[in-house]
Design an enzyme around this catalytic site. Sequence first.
Site, PDB file in Angstrom:
ATOM      1  N   THR A   1       9.839  14.805  17.190  1.00  0.00           N
ATOM      2  CA  THR A   1       9.253  13.948  18.238  1.00  0.00           C
ATOM      3  C   THR A   1      10.339  13.564  19.231  1.00  0.00           C
ATOM      4  O   THR A   1      10.158  12.643  20.013  1.00  0.00           O
ATOM      5  CB  THR A   1       8.655  12.655  17.636  1.00  0.00           C
ATOM      6  OG1 THR A   1       9.678  11.998  16.894  1.00  0.00           O
ATOM      7  CG2 THR A   1       7.455  12.928  16.755  1.00  0.00           C
TER       8      THR A   1
ATOM      9  N   ARG B   1      13.312  15.770  21.241  1.00  0.00           N
ATOM     10  CA  ARG B   1      13.390  16.616  22.435  1.00  0.00           C
ATOM     11  C   ARG B   1      13.234  18.076  21.986  1.00  0.00           C
ATOM     12  O   ARG B   1      13.804  18.480  20.961  1.00  0.00           O
ATOM     13  CB  ARG B   1      14.734  16.459  23.154  1.00  0.00           C
ATOM     14  CG  ARG B   1      14.842  15.209  24.007  1.00  0.00           C
ATOM     15  CD  ARG B   1      13.928  15.253  25.239  1.00  0.00           C
ATOM     16  NE  ARG B   1      14.000  14.048  26.039  1.00  0.00           N
ATOM     17  CZ  ARG B   1      13.176  13.004  25.943  1.00  0.00           C
ATOM     18  NH1 ARG B   1      12.201  13.005  25.050  1.00  0.00           N
ATOM     19  NH2 ARG B   1      13.297  11.965  26.743  1.00  0.00           N
TER      20      ARG B   1
ATOM     21  N   ASP C   1       5.960  17.173  18.777  1.00  0.00           N
ATOM     22  CA  ASP C   1       5.437  16.421  19.921  1.00  0.00           C
ATOM     23  C   ASP C   1       6.159  16.844  21.194  1.00  0.00           C
ATOM     24  O   ASP C   1       5.803  16.398  22.281  1.00  0.00           O
ATOM     25  CB  ASP C   1       5.622  14.913  19.693  1.00  0.00           C
ATOM     26  CG  ASP C   1       4.966  14.093  20.797  1.00  0.00           C
ATOM     27  OD1 ASP C   1       3.780  14.324  21.074  1.00  0.00           O
ATOM     28  OD2 ASP C   1       5.650  13.240  21.410  1.00  0.00           O
TER      29      ASP C   1
ATOM     30  N   GLU D   1       8.319  22.643  27.721  1.00  0.00           N
ATOM     31  CA  GLU D   1       7.133  21.818  28.012  1.00  0.00           C
ATOM     32  C   GLU D   1       7.005  21.414  29.475  1.00  0.00           C
ATOM     33  O   GLU D   1       5.916  21.068  29.940  1.00  0.00           O
ATOM     34  CB  GLU D   1       7.147  20.549  27.149  1.00  0.00           C
ATOM     35  CG  GLU D   1       8.223  19.545  27.554  1.00  0.00           C
ATOM     36  CD  GLU D   1       8.208  18.279  26.687  1.00  0.00           C
ATOM     37  OE1 GLU D   1       8.210  18.406  25.456  1.00  0.00           O
ATOM     38  OE2 GLU D   1       8.201  17.184  27.268  1.00  0.00           O
TER      39      GLU D   1
ATOM     40  N   HIS E   1       3.679  15.684  23.898  1.00  0.00           N
ATOM     41  CA  HIS E   1       4.590  14.576  24.237  1.00  0.00           C
ATOM     42  C   HIS E   1       3.816  13.269  24.417  1.00  0.00           C
ATOM     43  O   HIS E   1       3.906  12.618  25.455  1.00  0.00           O
ATOM     44  CB  HIS E   1       5.397  14.918  25.497  1.00  0.00           C
ATOM     45  CG  HIS E   1       6.761  14.273  25.471  1.00  0.00           C
ATOM     46  ND1 HIS E   1       7.912  14.938  25.796  1.00  0.00           N
ATOM     47  CD2 HIS E   1       7.148  13.018  25.144  1.00  0.00           C
ATOM     48  CE1 HIS E   1       8.937  14.117  25.677  1.00  0.00           C
ATOM     49  NE2 HIS E   1       8.498  12.944  25.274  1.00  0.00           N
TER      50      HIS E   1
HETATM   51  P1  NAD Z   1      18.858   5.996  20.108  1.00  0.00           P
HETATM   52  O1  NAD Z   1      19.915   6.260  21.112  1.00  0.00           O
HETATM   53  O2  NAD Z   1      18.503   4.583  19.780  1.00  0.00           O
HETATM   54  O3  NAD Z   1      19.222   6.737  18.747  1.00  0.00           O
HETATM   55  C1  NAD Z   1      19.726   8.037  18.663  1.00  0.00           C
HETATM   56  C2  NAD Z   1      20.597   8.099  17.421  1.00  0.00           C
HETATM   57  O4  NAD Z   1      20.994   9.457  17.240  1.00  0.00           O
HETATM   58  C3  NAD Z   1      21.878   7.254  17.522  1.00  0.00           C
HETATM   59  O5  NAD Z   1      21.987   6.404  16.398  1.00  0.00           O
HETATM   60  C4  NAD Z   1      22.977   8.296  17.539  1.00  0.00           C
HETATM   61  O6  NAD Z   1      24.180   7.846  16.912  1.00  0.00           O
HETATM   62  C5  NAD Z   1      22.329   9.434  16.760  1.00  0.00           C
HETATM   63  N1  NAD Z   1      22.964  10.742  16.941  1.00  0.00           N
HETATM   64  C6  NAD Z   1      23.628  11.236  18.027  1.00  0.00           C
HETATM   65  N2  NAD Z   1      24.062  12.480  17.767  1.00  0.00           N
HETATM   66  C7  NAD Z   1      23.662  12.788  16.507  1.00  0.00           C
HETATM   67  C8  NAD Z   1      23.799  13.934  15.686  1.00  0.00           C
HETATM   68  N3  NAD Z   1      24.438  15.020  16.102  1.00  0.00           N
HETATM   69  N4  NAD Z   1      23.257  13.882  14.440  1.00  0.00           N
HETATM   70  C9  NAD Z   1      22.606  12.792  13.999  1.00  0.00           C
HETATM   71  N5  NAD Z   1      22.446  11.673  14.740  1.00  0.00           N
HETATM   72  C10 NAD Z   1      22.959  11.688  15.982  1.00  0.00           C
HETATM   73  O7  NAD Z   1      17.569   6.799  20.626  1.00  0.00           O
HETATM   74  P2  NAD Z   1      16.045   6.511  20.281  1.00  0.00           P
HETATM   75  O8  NAD Z   1      15.490   5.537  21.261  1.00  0.00           O
HETATM   76  O9  NAD Z   1      15.918   6.254  18.817  1.00  0.00           O
HETATM   77  O10 NAD Z   1      15.400   7.935  20.658  1.00  0.00           O
HETATM   78  C11 NAD Z   1      15.600   9.065  19.832  1.00  0.00           C
HETATM   79  C12 NAD Z   1      15.057  10.293  20.518  1.00  0.00           C
HETATM   80  O11 NAD Z   1      13.634  10.183  20.720  1.00  0.00           O
HETATM   81  C13 NAD Z   1      15.640  10.535  21.912  1.00  0.00           C
HETATM   82  O12 NAD Z   1      16.063  11.885  21.994  1.00  0.00           O
HETATM   83  C14 NAD Z   1      14.506  10.366  22.871  1.00  0.00           C
HETATM   84  O13 NAD Z   1      14.635  11.260  23.930  1.00  0.00           O
HETATM   85  C15 NAD Z   1      13.300  10.698  22.000  1.00  0.00           C
HETATM   86  N6  NAD Z   1      12.060  10.042  22.446  1.00  0.00           N
HETATM   87  C16 NAD Z   1      10.902  10.737  22.390  1.00  0.00           C
HETATM   88  C17 NAD Z   1       9.715  10.137  22.803  1.00  0.00           C
HETATM   89  C18 NAD Z   1       8.380  10.840  22.743  1.00  0.00           C
HETATM   90  O14 NAD Z   1       7.408  10.375  23.343  1.00  0.00           O
HETATM   91  N7  NAD Z   1       8.255  11.932  22.007  1.00  0.00           N
HETATM   92  C19 NAD Z   1       9.744   8.826  23.285  1.00  0.00           C
HETATM   93  C20 NAD Z   1      10.953   8.142  23.304  1.00  0.00           C
HETATM   94  C21 NAD Z   1      12.114   8.759  22.881  1.00  0.00           C
END
Ligand code: NAD
Length: 329
Positions: free
Chosen positions: A232, A234, A258, A263, A295
């Site tokens: 969910t 990227r 998702d 996309e 998405h």
């Molecule tokens: P966040 O920044 O709060 O958390 C991301 C976490 O990933 C951090 O704790 C970071 O340390 C960790 N990280 C970085 N590199 C890593 C790696 N190589 N291995 C493991 N962990 C690693 O972000 P979030 O708000 O929790 O969002 C997470 C993802 O969800 C983002 O990529 C965002 O684009 C995506 N997202 C998707 C939707 C959707 O509708 N599908 C909506 C919002 C966010």
Amino acid sequence: MRIMLFSSQRYDQESFGAANAERRFDLTFQDTRLDLDTAPLAEGCEVVCAFINDDLGAPVLERLAAGGTRLVALRSAGYNHVDLLAAARLGLDVVRVPAYSPYAVAEHAVGLILALSRRLYRAYNRTRDGDFSLHGLIGFDLRGKTVGVVGTGQIGAVFARIMSGFGCQVLAHDPFPQPDLEALGVRYVDQDQLFARADIVSLHCPLLPDTRHLIDAETLQRMKPGVMLINTSRGALVDTPALIEALKSGRLGYLGLDVYEEEARLFFEDRSDLPLQDDVLARLLTFPNVIITAHQAFLTREALQAIAATTLENVAAWSAGDVRNRVEA
Ligand code: NAD
């Protein structure tokens, strides 16, 4: 102040309209995606509000800056689609919505898991067709299964808590472990261990150069046979053709997506009258153990309200000389 919102849907008009009731910005909604052809529409707009599949590469940013745009207000948390070096060179500020509802995305990931593990989509179609048989619908209990969470930021942490509540053993991988999750019983392990031990792998890390195609043929080979993969986060975190091979061989037992690498020109539009041109997506959609949503994980009432409120707060603060939630290269 005029704000042009690209890629806006009816639900954006409703949420931004409500959030703007007190502020009275001049909002213009464009349903078209921002790219080099559509950027001239923003001529004279100081603020452009963009979503995740808008093109914010250097040529588009140059066109926006030439037309008088000074602020790009992302109504998303992710900013991997913005050329931040170009923005800085052009004097464009970029702000985002760092958090809206982590519950929306985490709960959608859980929804995908349950739909796959209990084959709810097959059951839904079957009973509507008057077929009340149960063959092919055998599921599995989540209790006692091992769930691997890649990235325990805002969304991954909520997801880990929910899965702990199901009685799963939760393994996590993140360069910055969260002590409160460890206190809950979540165990941080290295990526190899997570892939080797998890029955379900869920991706919640950002798309960065070192996470692009984090899941590829080689990593899939290191996972348990029949593993469930949920993304969910990227699309480009996974190498999609490798998923198809793993589904064909049975290495991948269930897949919930998702997000999809390609996309940008597909999602958020009704294309049901058109032939699907994307052969990779078309092949994925033939598997009975695959669910793809377009998405929509962010799409809850609560998240939309928070996105609109924070975006307009960001613009108001910026116009008062206080750049909040800035994104920098
Ligand atoms: P966040 O920044 O709060 O958390 C991301 C976490 O990933 C951090 O704790 C970071 O340390 C960790 N990280 C970085 N590199 C890593 C790696 N190589 N291995 C493991 N962990 C690693 O972000 P979030 O708000 O929790 O969002 C997470 C993802 O969800 C983002 O990529 C965002 O684009 C995506 N997202 C998707 C939707 C959707 O509708 N599908 C909506 C919002 C966010």
